[in-house]
Scaffold this motif. Structure first.
Motif, short mmCIF file in Angstrom:
data_model
loop_
_atom_site.label_atom_id
_atom_site.label_comp_id
_atom_site.label_asym_id
_atom_site.label_seq_id
_atom_site.Cartn_x
_atom_site.Cartn_y
_atom_site.Cartn_z
N LYS A 2 0.85 -1.19 0.00
CA LYS A 2 0.00 0.00 0.00
C LYS A 2 0.88 1.23 0.00
N LEU A 3 0.58 2.15 -0.91
CA LEU A 3 1.31 3.40 -1.00
C LEU A 3 0.40 4.54 -0.60
N ASN A 4 0.82 5.34 0.36
CA ASN A 4 0.08 6.53 0.74
C ASN A 4 0.64 7.70 -0.05
N ILE A 5 -0.23 8.38 -0.78
CA ILE A 5 0.21 9.45 -1.67
C ILE A 5 -0.43 10.76 -1.23
N LEU A 6 0.41 11.77 -1.01
CA LEU A 6 -0.05 13.10 -0.65
C LEU A 6 -0.15 13.93 -1.92
N ALA A 7 -1.16 14.80 -1.98
CA ALA A 7 -1.34 15.66 -3.16
C ALA A 7 -1.35 17.12 -2.73
N GLY A 16 -9.29 15.12 -5.82
CA GLY A 16 -10.47 15.29 -4.98
C GLY A 16 -10.21 15.00 -3.51
N THR A 17 -8.93 14.90 -3.15
CA THR A 17 -8.55 14.60 -1.77
C THR A 17 -7.08 14.98 -1.57
N PRO A 18 -6.70 15.34 -0.34
CA PRO A 18 -5.29 15.68 -0.10
C PRO A 18 -4.38 14.46 0.03
N ASP A 19 -4.98 13.29 0.20
CA ASP A 19 -4.17 12.07 0.25
C ASP A 19 -5.01 10.88 -0.17
N MET A 20 -4.34 9.87 -0.67
CA MET A 20 -5.03 8.65 -1.09
C MET A 20 -4.08 7.48 -0.96
N GLU A 21 -4.66 6.31 -1.06
CA GLU A 21 -3.88 5.09 -0.96
C GLU A 21 -4.02 4.30 -2.26
N ILE A 22 -2.90 3.80 -2.75
CA ILE A 22 -2.90 2.94 -3.93
C ILE A 22 -2.30 1.61 -3.50
N GLU A 23 -2.96 0.55 -3.90
CA GLU A 23 -2.46 -0.78 -3.57
C GLU A 23 -1.90 -1.43 -4.83
N LYS A 48 1.34 21.01 -17.29
CA LYS A 48 2.57 21.20 -18.05
C LYS A 48 3.68 20.30 -17.52
N SER A 49 3.72 20.16 -16.22
CA SER A 49 4.66 19.25 -15.58
C SER A 49 4.21 19.04 -14.14
N TYR A 50 4.68 17.98 -13.56
CA TYR A 50 4.50 17.76 -12.13
C TYR A 50 5.61 16.83 -11.67
N PHE A 51 5.86 16.86 -10.39
CA PHE A 51 6.95 16.07 -9.83
C PHE A 51 6.42 15.10 -8.80
N ILE A 52 7.15 14.03 -8.63
CA ILE A 52 6.90 13.08 -7.55
C ILE A 52 8.06 13.21 -6.58
N ILE A 71 5.25 9.58 -0.23
CA ILE A 71 5.16 9.97 -1.64
C ILE A 71 4.27 11.19 -1.75
N ALA A 72 4.71 12.17 -2.54
CA ALA A 72 3.92 13.37 -2.75
C ALA A 72 3.90 13.73 -4.23
N VAL A 73 2.73 14.19 -4.68
CA VAL A 73 2.58 14.69 -6.05
C VAL A 73 2.62 16.21 -5.96
#
Length: 80
Positions: A2-7, A16-23, A48-52, A71-73
């Motif tokens: 499980k990866l917790n991702i912050l946005a 649509g959320t400040p954080d989510m989980e991807i399995e 145009k661009s985004y970083f991880i 992890i953050a987007v």
């Protein structure tokens, strides 16, 4: 795994959320994570661009992600 991702910024609006989980059942690198995110959220491709960031540092596409990483987007930012 499980990866917790912050946005942040517009990425938070796109998700649509400040954080989510991807399995996932296998290890991923940053490039593969971007592909997954862009499949789920096509609007992300329009930026145009985004970083991880992994553990508070910008990561290249070949950087391997583990389940313990933070992890953050991070979308493009503009200053004034």
């Amino acid at each position: 795994m499980k990866l917790n991702i912050l946005a942040f910024g517009i990425a938070k609006d796109i998700f649509g959320t400040p954080d989510m989980e991807i399995e996932t059942t296998e290890d991923l690198n940053v490039g593969q994570l971007k592909d997954i995110l862009e499949d789920r959220f096509p609007q992300l491709k329009k930026l145009k661009s985004y970083f991880i960031a992994v553990d508070e540092e910008y990561a290249d596409d070949d950087h391997i992600i583990t389940g313990t990483n933070e992890i953050a987007v991070i979308p493009p930012v503009s200053g004034g």
